[in-house]
Design a protein around this motif. Structure first.
Motif, PDB file in Angstrom:
ATOM      1  N   HIS A 180       0.828  -1.201   0.000  1.00  0.00           N
ATOM      2  CA  HIS A 180       0.000   0.000   0.000  1.00  0.00           C
ATOM      3  C   HIS A 180       0.873   1.267   0.000  1.00  0.00           C
ATOM      4  CE1 HIS A 180      -3.817   1.981   1.808  1.00  0.00           C
ATOM      5  NE2 HIS A 180      -2.933   2.932   1.624  1.00  0.00           N
ATOM      6  N   SER A 184       1.013   4.076  -2.909  1.00  0.00           N
ATOM      7  CA  SER A 184       0.712   5.497  -2.750  1.00  0.00           C
ATOM      8  C   SER A 184       1.866   6.367  -3.246  1.00  0.00           C
ATOM      9  CB  SER A 184       0.278   5.848  -1.324  1.00  0.00           C
ATOM     10  OG  SER A 184       1.235   5.503  -0.427  1.00  0.00           O
ATOM     11  N   ASN A 187       1.165   6.488  -6.914  1.00  0.00           N
ATOM     12  CA  ASN A 187       0.024   7.402  -7.125  1.00  0.00           C
ATOM     13  C   ASN A 187       0.474   8.854  -7.021  1.00  0.00           C
ATOM     14  OD1 ASN A 187      -1.722   5.293  -7.415  1.00  0.00           O
ATOM     15  ND2 ASN A 187      -2.596   5.427  -5.365  1.00  0.00           N
ATOM     16  N   ASN A 208      -6.157   1.179  -8.679  1.00  0.00           N
ATOM     17  CA  ASN A 208      -5.627   2.527  -8.481  1.00  0.00           C
ATOM     18  C   ASN A 208      -5.137   3.168  -9.773  1.00  0.00           C
ATOM     19  OD1 ASN A 208      -5.079   3.765  -5.554  1.00  0.00           O
ATOM     20  ND2 ASN A 208      -5.457   1.566  -5.465  1.00  0.00           N
ATOM     21  N   LEU A 233      -6.411   5.260  -3.570  1.00  0.00           N
ATOM     22  CA  LEU A 233      -5.850   5.252  -2.219  1.00  0.00           C
ATOM     23  C   LEU A 233      -5.478   6.670  -1.807  1.00  0.00           C
ATOM     24  CD1 LEU A 233      -3.145   2.470  -2.149  1.00  0.00           C
ATOM     25  CD2 LEU A 233      -5.136   2.633  -0.689  1.00  0.00           C
ATOM     26  N   LEU A 235      -3.205   9.554  -0.487  1.00  0.00           N
ATOM     27  CA  LEU A 235      -1.751   9.682  -0.512  1.00  0.00           C
ATOM     28  C   LEU A 235      -1.246   9.770   0.922  1.00  0.00           C
ATOM     29  CD1 LEU A 235      -1.295  12.283  -3.360  1.00  0.00           C
ATOM     30  CD2 LEU A 235      -1.311   9.791  -3.462  1.00  0.00           C
TER      31      LEU A 235
END
Ligand SMILES: Nc1ncnc2c1ncn2[C@@H]1O[C@H](COP(=O)(O)OP(=O)(O)OP(=O)(O)O)[C@@H](O)[C@H]1O
Ligand SMILES: [Mg+2]
Length: 241
Positions: A180, A184, A187, A208, A233, A235
């Motif tokens: 995860h 992020s 992302n 995502n 998700l 940040l």
């Protein structure tokens, strides 16, 4: 003009008597700033496609235009240069150099780009800080956890401000929480405008990305877009990683 334009890309491996078609007639376009998951069963050609996109490998036939330029017409020396200017790579097994510290690993792309040592040290340190590793700069890869090593790899991929990040199963060797964190960071890079292409088996990772291209036996079997306005998700600030 699309950032990436693949037209009828095929890749065949001729090892023994039976040639293996790893990719067949793959065509698609990507705009700058997009985020794409490439999914599909084992052996469907995902890594082969990523290798071609990253100019690490050449197709047997077809056309690949990167920002309008035909990649097939570029000399090997120019290709090496293009790879280090335009791409950041992230792999499942981190691929850090074991004899270099975290800081030195992140400095590498800047060294290839012939930046001055003081400048590259400063940029690498800033990037490690951004991924939450300012207290691990002098550690060697073997002294870091898997998630920390992957964060170093992401810092290394981002330090040269590439247009494209290409990641092959970046969360595949990590537990859910650590995966995860890596997601992020990807992302965040995409929110900053970097095009992100991720090969993944994980539906959460694919969810995502704005677009999902699925491969089956080396062919495109699906190509879907999703609205991320609600579901991406959150940040994580580097400080909490
Ligand atoms: N260097 C190579 N030489 C010969 N065949 C290869 C080579 N690389 C890949 N292949 C073959 O091409 C096909 C696609 O391989 P690829 O590694 O792209 O699959 P993949 O979708 O990434 O699979 P996985 O999910 O297991 O990583 C497979 O049949 C594989 O055996
Ligand atoms: Mg693969």
């Amino acid at each position: 003009m699309p950032l990436v334009r693949l037209e009828r890309i095929s890749k065949r491996f001729d090892l023994g008597e039976v040639p293996v078609p790893a990719l067949s007639d793959v065509s698609f376009e990507l705009d700058a700033g997009s985020s794409v998951a490439i999914i599909g069963p084992s052996g469907s050609g995902k890594s082969t496609l990523l290798g071609i996109l990253g100019c690490l490998d050449t197709p047997t036939s077809g056309s690949y235009r990167l920002a309008g330029e035909e990649v097939g017409g570029i000399s090997p020396a120019e290709l090496a240069d293009l790879r280090c200017r335009r791409f950041g790579f992230v792999f499942q097994n981190f691929n850090l150099l074991p004899r270099l510290t975290a800081l030195e690993n992140v400095e590498l792309p800047l060294a290839y780009a012939r930046q001055a040592p003081t400048m590259r040290r400063a940029k690498a340190a800033e990037m490690l800080d951004r991924v939450g590793l300012s207290n691990r700069m002098s550690h060697y890869p073997s002294q870091l956890s898997g998630g920390q090593q992957q964060r170093v790899a992401i810092a290394r991929a981002l330090v040269n401000q590439p247009e494209l990040i290409l990641a092959d199963e970046p969360t595949g060797a990590l537990d859910t929480t650590t995966g995860h964190e890596i997601l992020s960071l990807l992302n965040g890079a995409n929110s900053d405008g970097t095009t992100v292409i991720v090969v993944t088996h994980d539906p959460k990772v694919a969810a995502n990305m704005r677009r999902t291209i699925s491969l089956s036996d080396g062919r495109i079997a699906g190509d879907t877009n999703r609205d991320l306005s609600a579901g991406r998700l959150p940040l994580l600030p580097a400080a909490v990683l």
